[in-house]
Structures are given as structure tokens and as C-alpha cells.
Motif scaffolding. Structure first.
Motif, mmCIF file in Angstrom:
data_model
loop_
_atom_site.group_PDB
_atom_site.id
_atom_site.type_symbol
_atom_site.label_atom_id
_atom_site.label_comp_id
_atom_site.label_asym_id
_atom_site.label_seq_id
_atom_site.Cartn_x
_atom_site.Cartn_y
_atom_site.Cartn_z
ATOM 1 N N LEU A 8 0.828 -1.198 0.000
ATOM 2 C CA LEU A 8 0.000 0.000 0.000
ATOM 3 C C LEU A 8 0.866 1.254 0.000
ATOM 4 O O LEU A 8 2.026 1.230 0.412
ATOM 5 C CB LEU A 8 -0.916 0.013 1.227
ATOM 6 C CG LEU A 8 -1.879 -1.159 1.373
ATOM 7 C CD1 LEU A 8 -2.605 -1.085 2.704
ATOM 8 C CD2 LEU A 8 -2.886 -1.195 0.226
ATOM 9 N N THR A 9 0.272 2.352 -0.432
ATOM 10 C CA THR A 9 0.921 3.658 -0.350
ATOM 11 C C THR A 9 0.394 4.377 0.881
ATOM 12 O O THR A 9 -0.821 4.528 1.036
ATOM 13 C CB THR A 9 0.618 4.493 -1.608
ATOM 14 O OG1 THR A 9 1.097 3.805 -2.762
ATOM 15 C CG2 THR A 9 1.278 5.860 -1.514
ATOM 16 N N TRP A 10 1.302 4.819 1.747
ATOM 17 C CA TRP A 10 0.920 5.489 2.996
ATOM 18 C C TRP A 10 1.345 6.952 2.914
ATOM 19 O O TRP A 10 2.489 7.263 2.584
ATOM 20 C CB TRP A 10 1.609 4.830 4.191
ATOM 21 C CG TRP A 10 1.219 3.405 4.405
ATOM 22 C CD1 TRP A 10 1.654 2.317 3.703
ATOM 23 C CD2 TRP A 10 0.313 2.913 5.387
ATOM 24 N NE1 TRP A 10 1.071 1.171 4.185
ATOM 25 C CE2 TRP A 10 0.241 1.495 5.224
ATOM 26 C CE3 TRP A 10 -0.452 3.502 6.395
ATOM 27 C CZ2 TRP A 10 -0.552 0.687 6.027
ATOM 28 C CZ3 TRP A 10 -1.241 2.700 7.202
ATOM 29 C CH2 TRP A 10 -1.295 1.319 7.013
ATOM 30 N N ARG A 11 0.414 7.850 3.228
ATOM 31 C CA ARG A 11 0.723 9.283 3.201
ATOM 32 C C ARG A 11 -0.324 10.052 3.989
ATOM 33 O O ARG A 11 -1.430 9.558 4.236
ATOM 34 C CB ARG A 11 0.764 9.792 1.759
ATOM 35 C CG ARG A 11 -0.553 9.675 1.014
ATOM 36 C CD ARG A 11 -0.552 10.471 -0.275
ATOM 37 N NE ARG A 11 -1.731 10.278 -1.104
ATOM 38 C CZ ARG A 11 -2.915 10.852 -0.875
ATOM 39 N NH1 ARG A 11 -3.076 11.659 0.170
ATOM 40 N NH2 ARG A 11 -3.940 10.627 -1.692
ATOM 41 N N PRO A 12 -0.031 11.290 4.380
ATOM 42 C CA PRO A 12 -1.044 12.131 5.026
ATOM 43 C C PRO A 12 -2.203 12.417 4.077
ATOM 44 O O PRO A 12 -2.035 12.427 2.854
ATOM 45 C CB PRO A 12 -0.281 13.411 5.371
ATOM 46 C CG PRO A 12 1.154 13.009 5.392
ATOM 47 C CD PRO A 12 1.292 11.933 4.354
ATOM 48 N N LEU A 13 -3.374 12.653 4.633
ATOM 49 C CA LEU A 13 -4.539 12.996 3.833
ATOM 50 C C LEU A 13 -4.465 14.442 3.370
ATOM 51 O O LEU A 13 -3.812 15.289 3.984
ATOM 52 C CB LEU A 13 -5.815 12.792 4.653
ATOM 53 C CG LEU A 13 -6.057 11.388 5.200
ATOM 54 C CD1 LEU A 13 -7.336 11.368 6.038
ATOM 55 C CD2 LEU A 13 -6.136 10.354 4.084
ATOM 56 N N THR A 14 -5.163 14.732 2.281
ATOM 57 C CA THR A 14 -5.300 16.099 1.787
ATOM 58 C C THR A 14 -6.773 16.343 1.480
ATOM 59 O O THR A 14 -7.588 15.404 1.432
ATOM 60 C CB THR A 14 -4.478 16.327 0.500
ATOM 61 O OG1 THR A 14 -5.099 15.616 -0.595
ATOM 62 C CG2 THR A 14 -3.044 15.836 0.674
ATOM 63 N N VAL A 15 -7.120 17.581 1.220
ATOM 64 C CA VAL A 15 -8.510 17.910 0.903
ATOM 65 C C VAL A 15 -8.933 17.257 -0.411
ATOM 66 O O VAL A 15 -10.133 17.055 -0.653
ATOM 67 C CB VAL A 15 -8.738 19.432 0.849
ATOM 68 C CG1 VAL A 15 -8.566 20.049 2.224
ATOM 69 C CG2 VAL A 15 -7.789 20.091 -0.152
ATOM 70 N N GLU A 16 -7.967 16.903 -1.250
ATOM 71 C CA GLU A 16 -8.301 16.233 -2.512
ATOM 72 C C GLU A 16 -8.750 14.786 -2.303
ATOM 73 O O GLU A 16 -9.209 14.126 -3.247
ATOM 74 C CB GLU A 16 -7.099 16.254 -3.459
ATOM 75 C CG GLU A 16 -6.841 17.597 -4.126
ATOM 76 C CD GLU A 16 -6.243 18.620 -3.179
ATOM 77 O OE1 GLU A 16 -5.558 18.205 -2.215
ATOM 78 O OE2 GLU A 16 -6.475 19.832 -3.390
ATOM 79 N N ASP A 17 -8.631 14.283 -1.073
ATOM 80 C CA ASP A 17 -9.026 12.903 -0.771
ATOM 81 C C ASP A 17 -10.487 12.788 -0.328
ATOM 82 O O ASP A 17 -10.920 11.720 0.108
ATOM 83 C CB ASP A 17 -8.136 12.324 0.335
ATOM 84 C CG ASP A 17 -6.701 12.162 -0.096
ATOM 85 O OD1 ASP A 17 -6.474 11.764 -1.253
ATOM 86 O OD2 ASP A 17 -5.792 12.451 0.722
ATOM 87 N N ASP A 63 -4.591 1.717 -1.919
ATOM 88 C CA ASP A 63 -4.359 0.630 -2.864
ATOM 89 C C ASP A 63 -4.691 1.194 -4.240
ATOM 90 O O ASP A 63 -5.849 1.160 -4.678
ATOM 91 C CB ASP A 63 -5.259 -0.551 -2.511
ATOM 92 C CG ASP A 63 -5.041 -1.747 -3.426
ATOM 93 O OD1 ASP A 63 -4.136 -1.675 -4.282
ATOM 94 O OD2 ASP A 63 -5.780 -2.742 -3.297
ATOM 95 N N GLY A 64 -3.702 1.765 -4.903
ATOM 96 C CA GLY A 64 -3.972 2.526 -6.121
ATOM 97 C C GLY A 64 -4.742 3.780 -5.767
ATOM 98 O O GLY A 64 -4.322 4.566 -4.922
ATOM 99 N N ASP A 65 -5.895 3.974 -6.402
ATOM 100 C CA ASP A 65 -6.731 5.145 -6.105
ATOM 101 C C ASP A 65 -7.730 4.886 -4.985
ATOM 102 O O ASP A 65 -8.452 5.801 -4.580
ATOM 103 C CB ASP A 65 -7.505 5.563 -7.364
ATOM 104 C CG ASP A 65 -6.584 6.067 -8.465
ATOM 105 O OD1 ASP A 65 -5.508 6.590 -8.132
ATOM 106 O OD2 ASP A 65 -6.942 5.915 -9.656
ATOM 107 N N VAL A 66 -7.789 3.649 -4.492
ATOM 108 C CA VAL A 66 -8.763 3.282 -3.460
ATOM 109 C C VAL A 66 -8.157 3.478 -2.076
ATOM 110 O O VAL A 66 -7.044 2.996 -1.807
ATOM 111 C CB VAL A 66 -9.214 1.816 -3.622
ATOM 112 C CG1 VAL A 66 -10.145 1.404 -2.485
ATOM 113 C CG2 VAL A 66 -9.896 1.631 -4.977
ATOM 114 N N ILE A 100 -3.755 -3.656 9.024
ATOM 115 C CA ILE A 100 -3.834 -2.224 8.700
ATOM 116 C C ILE A 100 -4.424 -1.443 9.864
ATOM 117 O O ILE A 100 -3.946 -0.361 10.221
ATOM 118 C CB ILE A 100 -4.649 -2.007 7.416
ATOM 119 C CG1 ILE A 100 -3.965 -2.693 6.239
ATOM 120 C CG2 ILE A 100 -4.839 -0.514 7.139
ATOM 121 C CD1 ILE A 100 -4.776 -2.679 4.961
ATOM 122 N N GLY A 101 -5.468 -1.993 10.480
ATOM 123 C CA GLY A 101 -6.098 -1.306 11.604
ATOM 124 C C GLY A 101 -5.128 -1.079 12.744
ATOM 125 O O GLY A 101 -5.108 -0.010 13.370
#
Length: 323
Positions: A8-17, A63-66, A100-101
Motif C-alpha cells: 500500500l501507499t501510505w501518506r497524510p490525507l489532503t482535501v483532494e481525498d 491501494d492505487g486510487d482506493v 492495517i487497523g
């Protein structure tokens, strides 16, 4: 677990999410059935919370865009010697039982401690998590991270229609609808009425973001005023989520806040506001009214709601970790 996490790709959230977050929450609702559906506008409102630090206190697993899972941590101004920090999050049903949890909760606790050190280090930290009691695996996960149940909320529903009781407005008081002019009195009542429960005050910026937003229903929000001195006595604030209505077909009037100032308690203020709001909701085409209440509250609110015709449907748990 390691393979799933590392893929998975891990990153902070943004308003675009916002849309990805709404899709995740709706996928969770399809399995968890807690009665909460979201639009991108709903999740955007949470992402622009003035007390949410997107860079330091959010994390998404993609997971990709999900969005496969997320956590976000919001803080409140300290009250007395306690600083409560709320960790929120979830995992997509297709990605559960893979560790993940656990990673998200651990990251949430670490972010909560960092926020506490940054904003209120002289107070005692309490980290809160809030989840429906019936969701599988939640209790085991939270206990494994040191959390313990702190209190329980009942979700209650009212069918409206013929079930609305007759209620009287107490002598010397009058009901008035929410307006821009009395909005600050609604906020003041919330802060004063909930102070006894140890809850921090809601600042103006947080009030505008969380309360008076696109879900707010001014036509079903009321204030009770003392006619003798003009002082406010209590208030009821209602919200409605369009995403829920679109999927369920039910238009719910959610009585989100109900508060009575101390000098006016035990005079029927809450009952009068509830009765008035129930009739207003029915007249304006809502299908039912819903609310949540602490089942152990000493204020007697649970009994007031039962007497008004509300019925318990599910229970939510507030888990707490003291640090």
C-alpha cells in the motif's frame, strides 16, 4: 500482514481525498450498518476542520486510487487539567484482518501524543476512540492498544407521525427559531450546558465548521428564551445528511445538540424543545428523528427521550486511553 501493508501507499490525507474518503466510509457502512453514509462534501467538511492538522495528524493507506484505510486525529482546547484528543478512522472491508487497523491505531496514538505535546503539554492527555459496539474486531483491536470502554451512547429513533407527544412550553418561556442573530447564543448554551460533563468549549471557528455547515437544518433548530429577562434557557440543533436519504429513502432529522442552562433545568425545557422540534420535523416532511445519548448520563436525558417516544436501536462505545 507485512505483504499487505508494504503493498500500500501510505501518506497524510489532503482535501483532494474527500471523494476517496467518502467511498471508503460508504463501503464500511455496507458491512457495519451503523446508519452513516457520506458525500464528498461531508468528508471535505471534516478535512477542513480547524483543529485537524492534515500533515502531522492524518494518515491514509491507498491501494492505487482506493483508500484502504485512514486515521485522523483532532484536538480540542484543554478543559481544566484534561486535554481530550479524538482519533478517528477505519479500514475498508476488503482489507480487514491484515494488520492495517493496528498500524493506523498505533499511528493515531503517536499523533495524539505529539499534538498534546505541541498544544497542551501541562494537562493530562486522554485519547478517545468512538465506535459502534457491534463492529467485529473493534473491541479486540482497541484493547490490544491499551484502550478501555469509558462510556456508552445509545442511538435512538422516533417515528414521528402519531407518536409525537403533547408538550407544553414552560410558563414564562417562549420558543424561537435559529437565526444568524441568535446563533452565538446557541453556541454559548452548548458550551455552558456541557461544561458539567467535562467537555471543552467549542470555539467559533469549530462551531461554524462542525455545526453551522451544509448539514445544519435551521428550520428544525430552536431556542427557548426567558421572556422576563430575555436570557436564553436552552436550545436544540438539528442536522441532516443527504447521503443517508439518497440511499435509505428516509429523511432523518438528527437532533445533534440539546442543551439546557443550569438555572433552567428540571423545568421542562428539554421536553418542550424536543416536542416542538418533533412537530416541526413532521410538518416539514422528515420521516423520523434520531439522536444519541449517554445511557449513564446523570441529567436524566435518556428518560426524557423515552418519554418523548424515542426507542433505542444501537449502542456506541467511547474507548479511552489515559496517558
Amino acid at each position: 500482514m507485512v505483504e499487505e501493508s508494504s503493498s500500500l501507499t501510505w501518506r497524510p490525507l489532503t482535501v483532494e481525498d474527500a471523494q476517496a474518503a467518502a467511498d471508503l466510509l460508504n463501503a464500511m457502512e455496507a458491512v457495519d450498518r451503523i446508519g452513516q453514509l457520506y458525500t464528498a462534501q461531508d468528508t471535505l467538511q471534516e478535512l477542513i476542520d480547524p483543529y485537524l492538522d492534515l500533515e502531522r495528524a492524518t494518515l491514509g493507506a491507498f491501494d492505487g486510487d482506493v483508500m484502504a484505510g485512514y486515521m485522523k486525529v483532532s484536538y480540542k482546547p484543554a478543559t481544566d487539567d484534561v486535554h481530550r484528543v479524538l482519533v478517528n478512522g477505519g479500514v475498508h472491508p476488503d482489507h480487514r484482518r491484515r494488520g492495517i487497523g493496528t498500524e493506523l491505531v498505533e499511528a493515531g496514538v503517536a499523533a495524539a501524543k505529539a499534538l498534546h505535546a505541541r498544544h497542551s503539554p501541562a494537562t493530562r492527555l486522554v485519547i478517545d476512540l468512538y465506535r459502534a459496539e457491534h463492529i467485529a474486531g473493534v473491541a479486540e483491536l482497541f484493547r490490544s492498544q491499551g484502550f478501555a470502554p469509558a462510556w456508552y451512547d445509545q442511538q435512538m429513533e422516533h417515528p414521528l407521525g402519531d407518536a409525537i407527544p403533547e408538550t407544553m412550553v414552560p410558563d414564562g418561556l417562549r420558543v424561537e427559531p435559529w437565526t444568524q442573530q441568535n446563533d452565538e447564543e446557541f453556541r454559548m448554551i452548548r458550551n455552558e450546558a456541557f461544561k458539567d460533563a467535562g467537555l471543552a468549549e467549542t470555539p467559533v471557528d469549530s462551531w461554524k465548521n462542525w455545526m453551522i455547515n451544509h448539514t445544519f437544518q435551521p428550520e428544525v433548530s430552536f431556542l427557548l428564551r426567558d421572556m422576563a429577562n430575555g436570557a436564553p434557557a436552552g436550545m436544540l440543533l438539528t442536522k441532516c445528511w443527504e447521503a443517508d436519504t439518497a440511499v435509505t429513502g428516509f429523511r432523518d432529522a438528527t437532533f445533534f445538540l440539546i442543551g439546557t442552562l443550569r438555572d433552567y433545568r428540571r423545568r421542562g425545557v428539554a421536553s418542550a424543545l424536543i416536542g416542538h422540534a418533533l412537530r416541526a420535523a413532521a410538518n416539514q416532511g422528515y420521516d423520523r428523528a434520531v439522536l444519541r445519548v449517554d445511557s449513564a448520563t446523570p441529567s436524566g436525558a435518556f428518560g426524557i427521550y423515552e418519554k418523548a417516544g424515542f426507542v433505542s436501536k444501537s449502542r456506541f462505545v467511547r474507548w479511552a486511553l489515559e496517558s
